[in-house]
Design an enzyme around this catalytic site. Structure first.
Site, PDB file in Angstrom:
ATOM      1  N   GLU A  54       0.837  -1.194   0.000  1.00  0.00           N
ATOM      2  CA  GLU A  54       0.000   0.000   0.000  1.00  0.00           C
ATOM      3  C   GLU A  54       0.879   1.255   0.000  1.00  0.00           C
ATOM      4  O   GLU A  54       1.834   1.308   0.780  1.00  0.00           O
ATOM      5  CB  GLU A  54      -0.920   0.049   1.228  1.00  0.00           C
ATOM      6  CG  GLU A  54      -1.992   1.106   1.067  1.00  0.00           C
ATOM      7  CD  GLU A  54      -2.937   1.225   2.261  1.00  0.00           C
ATOM      8  OE1 GLU A  54      -2.545   0.857   3.376  1.00  0.00           O
ATOM      9  OE2 GLU A  54      -4.056   1.700   2.057  1.00  0.00           O
TER      10      GLU A  54
ATOM     11  N   ALA B 276       2.061  -0.366  10.943  1.00  0.00           N
ATOM     12  CA  ALA B 276       1.559  -1.696  10.609  1.00  0.00           C
ATOM     13  C   ALA B 276       0.814  -1.625   9.284  1.00  0.00           C
ATOM     14  O   ALA B 276       0.493  -0.545   8.806  1.00  0.00           O
ATOM     15  CB  ALA B 276       0.623  -2.186  11.705  1.00  0.00           C
TER      16      ALA B 276
ATOM     17  N   ASN C 172      -2.621  -6.115   5.497  1.00  0.00           N
ATOM     18  CA  ASN C 172      -2.759  -7.164   4.483  1.00  0.00           C
ATOM     19  C   ASN C 172      -3.732  -8.234   4.971  1.00  0.00           C
ATOM     20  O   ASN C 172      -3.628  -8.711   6.097  1.00  0.00           O
ATOM     21  CB  ASN C 172      -1.415  -7.832   4.226  1.00  0.00           C
ATOM     22  CG  ASN C 172      -0.304  -6.832   4.074  1.00  0.00           C
ATOM     23  OD1 ASN C 172      -0.342  -6.002   3.199  1.00  0.00           O
ATOM     24  ND2 ASN C 172       0.667  -6.900   4.984  1.00  0.00           N
TER      25      ASN C 172
ATOM     26  N   GLU D  33      -5.650  -2.295  12.822  1.00  0.00           N
ATOM     27  CA  GLU D  33      -5.449  -3.188  11.670  1.00  0.00           C
ATOM     28  C   GLU D  33      -6.556  -4.245  11.581  1.00  0.00           C
ATOM     29  O   GLU D  33      -6.969  -4.630  10.494  1.00  0.00           O
ATOM     30  CB  GLU D  33      -4.079  -3.875  11.749  1.00  0.00           C
ATOM     31  CG  GLU D  33      -2.895  -2.920  11.844  1.00  0.00           C
ATOM     32  CD  GLU D  33      -2.871  -1.844  10.766  1.00  0.00           C
ATOM     33  OE1 GLU D  33      -3.349  -2.114   9.645  1.00  0.00           O
ATOM     34  OE2 GLU D  33      -2.397  -0.731  11.047  1.00  0.00           O
TER      35      GLU D  33
HETATM   36 ZN   LIG Z   1      -4.907   2.000   8.606  1.00  0.00          ZN
END
Ligand SMILES: [Zn+2]
Length: 1035
Positions: free
Chosen positions: A304, A439, A442, A474
């Site tokens: 990303e 972090a 994924n 996350e």
């Molecule tokens: Zn985020």
């Protein structure tokens, strides 16, 4: 992604270029046409790519060119025109002229008594009308539509001008966004990394479907050397094809002489080789030193936003979702991980093993794909039939328990809260030794910085709070972002604002002992500070370049996004309304992509209360324009008038905007001010509104608990009444409300609306204040001013300011304990107070810190410094040359990363010029101090008087190396720019900063953070000019 490391309240802020967002706004009818491909059904020859996916810039001018793509020069001309406001002004003025009420119109005529002359005129008129009708009849219907006739333009003098591919042929696509004619359905990836040579080979097989007839396939690829490409259409035979590459846009293409027809399936197979990346994105190599002193190498991914294309050729935009089947080869001494569980392992002829993972059971955006080759060890646990594992390097396995326990609790919470069960069979959380962001979410394989995932057995609650927050963020992404994804990066806040909001919301429920509320409040204050600048941007904002994509990862997308969700939730009747709305949204768009309107529509649909306002209507005023309102209160007897205006910090007082917000203003008064039931709501939609209160009310406090994203000015009388109330009894308001008053009055002073004397007046109540949020906010604001004075070398004022702080916070400073403390809130308070005290050279503080450091060194690791005190103790120690060297040696030996980072902050706080230069260079080099820590090092260096100019020189001299490590626009670069420039307040520094960044051109001069830096310096300068006399008089 959580781009921020653990210094969460000190996060980088970022603005963009000078252009007002409003200049990009398209006339609505034009936008609708551009978005809706079905608006062009009658032009079969038109390649729909030109129609469907144009960004909201004024591409309409180009559509008249029919099949021609717009070339780059045209695009540049067009955007230059937009910068000048030309195209819109011209077009809209043309519109206006036809319908203007001021256009002179012919008076109505009547033919009831026609004269001969009139008859002749009438006949002539009829003949003209008839001929025109015939002409119109024979012309194609499209002639007078907005888009014009495409086919006719075959004879247009404009020739298609395409960019030139690396092989010299024209590249068949000239836009940043990919064409929409072909969509990927599935990818088969085979990867063979070689961790000795730091290279990899790969094979990518992409199954696609043709959506519109086209003669080209265009996709992304960056730094990959493609050695072979074959193409197969339907059940036909595969044949080799030539791949064209246009490097500036990281695109590759295959051209065909015949149309690929809508509905056809096809397969593109690409073989390639590449180097493992040496930065922190793509498929990159990472290393660490194990407990025996050996260097261990591993490879991991960070895709990303735009780096999946660096590992495999792909349609690298979030809306191109597909399934993935991944195979990775490895040496037997390594293991591999990917999004899905491992399906099988086979031995290859060369002796390597190949791990094959199950095909993803969900459609995924490319930025969520991940794989790792390493020698990590896991601990694991089954949670509602999902295998949750935490991986780390073997020597840190003992630091993984807390993460496993926390992730398990949060996973259960989210499964219930969203009423959609996490869709994969496993969830891995992996601590990567070299990792730039906090972090990355994924799907099924969340990667973390070690400090964001690992906590020691004796770690303090504050360290646990950091880890729990990142995990909560996350995990929320597994729904917000992974299951439902924004269509394009302009709506990144749908991912990040939501994950940020959910991280605080979930922890309040699941781990209330972590006191996450103080942190969330502080984060909202910082979001307001950034959004007050002219260089800020709307939450949902146009994004057309890679740098602009990177820049979206800023506090507007994250913290402002989270703040407006909190405001919305607090304004809805009942506590389940908001939750029902987001469940509805997730269910409706499960597996697909959305934009901001989809969210507001879902929330509006569940709205049950008729008298309540429409969510879309309210929230679009918060997402479509930058900034936030200042609400000014004026009272006459029982009448209270509220007026709103844009809270805009400008250094020249020249910019006024007519922005209005739909504000759910909340308020309490002296008769009832603490409990939620005291809260009353008034919706301010217009410029001003009036509410009634009993005459007996002594004071009002607006924005109850600061859940709204606005600042309030009470007028001199209002502030005085509040100040008096607090002086008599601090507990007349909640601690959030007290912190909110402190934040707001400093902001108003910066805006020039209140004198600094009034600020100091309010702060007089502080000697009775003991709660974390108001104290930390006041200290932060006062330290900021102290830093500015220090950097301007106003030594007399600095010492008076220090005395002022010491005097007002004396009892707090002396009442702090130095042992282990279990309450997070008390830890937050203690670390802020003691860092300030030692920073002011408070003797007692310095002595205690030195003694603790000595004890720690002498005990060879058996005595532990409480986590929240480590920074202050190491910072004090680092001021002596001898202890600085001791600390540096310890830094090399300590394995626990949270402690290591605090040692690094200590080391970087030295006032010794040679050590400062050494530590900056070491951070850039990356052997003793990992380069991922360089933004933290620079930040700490800049705090000190000795370091801030050295740091400014350092970034100027090493700019090219910096942007090689951290992409232009990235949060790391944002943070570095902010650290080195935010304490300047003189014209000379403003000129220097301006001169340096404008010389960078495409290497960063256009960044929003540069604009923000310049604005901040001007504001500092103005504040100083205005307030130095007050400070001299009143301090
Ligand atoms: Zn985020």
């Amino acid at each position: 992604m959580d781009p921020f490391d653990s210094n969460s309240t000190d996060r980088a802020n970022l603005p963009r270029n000078m252009i007002e967002n409003s200049m990009f706004e398209e006339e609505p009818d034009v936008v609708d046409l551009a978005k809706d491909s079905t608006a062009f059904p009658s032009f079969p020859a038109l390649d729909p790519d030109e129609v469907v996916y144009e960004p909201r810039s004024s591409r309409l001018l180009v559509r008249g060119l029919g099949e021609n793509d717009m070339d780059e020069d045209e695009e540049d001309c067009e955007s230059s025109a937009r910068l000048l406001g030309m195209s819109f002004m011209n077009r809209s003025s043309a519109h206006r002229s036809s319908s203007s009420p001021y256009t002179r119109q012919a008076p109505p005529r009547s033919c009831s008594r026609p004269s001969a002359r009139t008859m002749v005129v009438c006949v002539l008129f009829l003949v003209i009308v008839a001929s025109m009708t015939m002409v119109l009849y024979f012309l194609p219907g499209c002639t007078f539509t907005k888009t014009g006739c495409r086919k006719v333009n075959k004879t247009t003098p404009f020739e298609p001008v395409y960019p030139i591919s690396t092989n010299g042929e024209p590249f068949p696509w000239a836009q940043f966004r990919l064409p929409q004619s072909i969509h990927p359905l599935s990818y088969d990836l085979t990867l063979n990394p070689d961790l000795n040579s730091m290279t990899f080979t790969g094979k990518t097989v992409i199954n696609m479907i043709v959506l519109h007839n086209t003669k080209r396939i265009v996709l992304h690829s960056a730094n990959l050397n493609i050695t072979k490409a074959t193409f197969k259409l339907g059940d036909g035979k595969a044949s080799e094809v030539t791949v064209l590459e246009y490097k500036p846009r990281q695109q590759i293409a295959v051209k065909f002489s015949e149309d690929l027809k809508a509905g056809q399936h096809c397969v593109l197979t690409l073989d390639y080789f590449a180097n493992l990346s040496h930065t922190y994105d793509g498929f990159y190599n990472s290393s660490y030193t194990d407990k025996d002193g050996n260097k261990r190498v591993l490879a991991a991914t960070q895709f990303e936003p735009l780096s999946a294309r660096k590992a495999f050729p792909c349609f690298d935009e979030p809306a191109f979702k597909a399934t993935f089947l991944i195979k990775i080869s490895r040496k037997p001494s390594y293991m591999t991980l990917s999004n899905m569980p491992k399906a099988s392992t086979t031995t290859l002829p060369n002796g390597l093993l190949e791990d094959k993972f199950e095909k993803t059971s969900v459609n995924m955006s490319t930025y969520l794909v991940a794989f790792i080759v390493a020698n990590f060890t896991p601990i694991e646990k089954n949670v509602s039939e999902i295998l949750v594992s935490v991986y780390s390097v073997p020597e840190k396995k003992e630091h993984t328990d807390y993460a496993l326990e926390t992730a398990s609790k949060l996973l259960e919470f989210y499964n219930k809260f969203f009423e959609i069960v996490y869709p994969l069979k496993k969830l891995d959380l992996v601590a990567i030794p070299d990792f730039l962001a906090g972090a990355m979410e994924n799907w099924g394989l969340i990667t973390f910085r070690e400090t964001s995932l690992l906590v020691g057995k004796q770690s303090s609650p504050l360290e646990k709070q950091v880890v729990a927050s990142v995990i909560a963020h996350e995990l929320a992404h597994q729904w917000f972002g992974n299951l439902v994804t924004m269509s394009w990066w302009n709506d990144l806040w749908l991912n990040e604002g939501f994950a940020t909001y959910m991280q605080y919301m979930s922890l309040q429920t699941v781990l209330p002992q972590l006191d996450i509320g103080n942190l969330f409040l502080a984060v909202r204050f910082r979001a307001l500070d950034k959004d007050a600048l002219n260089s800020s941007h709307a939450v949902s904002t146009e994004v057309n370049t890679p740098e602009q994509v990177e820049e979206m990862f800023d506090s507007v997308s994250y913290e402002k996004g989270a703040s407006i969700l909190l405001m919305l939730n607090a304004s809805l009747p009942g506590d389940q309304q908001f939750r029902k709305g987001i469940i509805e949204y997730l269910k409706q768009f499960n597996g697909s992509n959305t934009d901001t309107d989809d969210l507001w529509n879902s929330l509006t649909q569940v709205e049950v209360s008729a008298q309540h306002q429409n969510v879309s209507e309210m929230m679009s005023s918060w997402t479509s324009q930058k900034g936030f309102p200042l609400v000014t209160v004026s009272r006459k007897g029982d009448q209270v008038t509220l007026t709103q205006e844009h809270f805009l910090l400008t250094s020249d007082n020249a910019t006024h905007t007519s922005s209005l917000w739909n504000i759910p203003v909340t308020y309490v008064n002296d008769s009832c001010s603490l409990a939620p039931e005291c809260r009353q709501v008034f919706t301010l939609r217009t410029k001003s509104g009036t509410l009634k209160v009993p005459e007996s009310v002594k004071w009002l406090k607006l924005n109850y608990k600061n859940t709204g994203f606005y600042i309030v000015h009470y007028g001199d009388d209002g502030w005085t009444a509040l100040k008096e109330a607090l002086s008599n009894n601090v507990n007349v308001l909640t601690s959030e409300d007290r912190a909110s008053l402190i934040h707001n009055i400093f902001a108003l002073s910066r805006l020039g609306r209140v004198s600094f004397r009034l600020v100091l007046n309010l702060l007089n109540y502080m000697s009775n204040e003991t709660e974390t949020s108001p104290v930390t906010e006041a200290l932060l604001q006062l330290n900021r001013i102290c830093q500015l004075l220090d950097k301007r070398q106003e030594q007399d004022l600095v010492s008076r300011m220090k005395e002022y702080i010491q005097h007002h916070f004396e009892s707090l400073m002396h009442n702090q304990t130095w042992g282990e403390e279990e309450s997070v809130s008390k830890q937050e308070l203690r670390s802020a107070v003691l860092e300030t005290a030692c920073g002011l050279n408070d003797e007692n503080c310095i002595e205690r810190a030195k003694a603790l450091f000595k004890q720690y060194v002498n005990s060879s690791g058996t005595v532990r410094i409480p986590g929240d005190l480590q920074k202050v103790v190491f910072t004090v120690a680092a001021q002596s040359n001898e202890d600085w060297s001791t600390l540096l040696t310890m830094y090399g030996n300590v394995t626990y990363d949270a402690e290591k980072r605090k040692m690094l902050q200590g080391l970087a706080s030295t006032q010794h010029a040679r050590s400062i230069v050494w530590i900056l260079k070491a951070g850039l080099k990356g052997d003793i101090i990992p380069t991922q820590e360089l933004p933290l090092v620079i930040d700490s260096v800049c705090d000190g008087f000795a370091g801030y100019l050295i740091a400014w020189d350092f970034i100027q001299n090493n700019w090219d190396q910096l942007i090689e490590k951290f992409p232009v626009g990235s949060f790391a670069i944002q943070r570095i720019i902010k650290s080195v420039t935010s304490q300047f307040s003189t014209q000379a520094h403003l000129d220097q900063v301006h001169g340096f960044f404008s010389s960078l051109k495409e290497r960063g001069s256009q960044m929003r953070s540069v604009q923000e830096a310049l604005e901040t310096i001007k504001l500092n300068q103005r504040w100083m000019e205005r307030n130095l006399p007050t400070l001299r008089k009143w301090l």
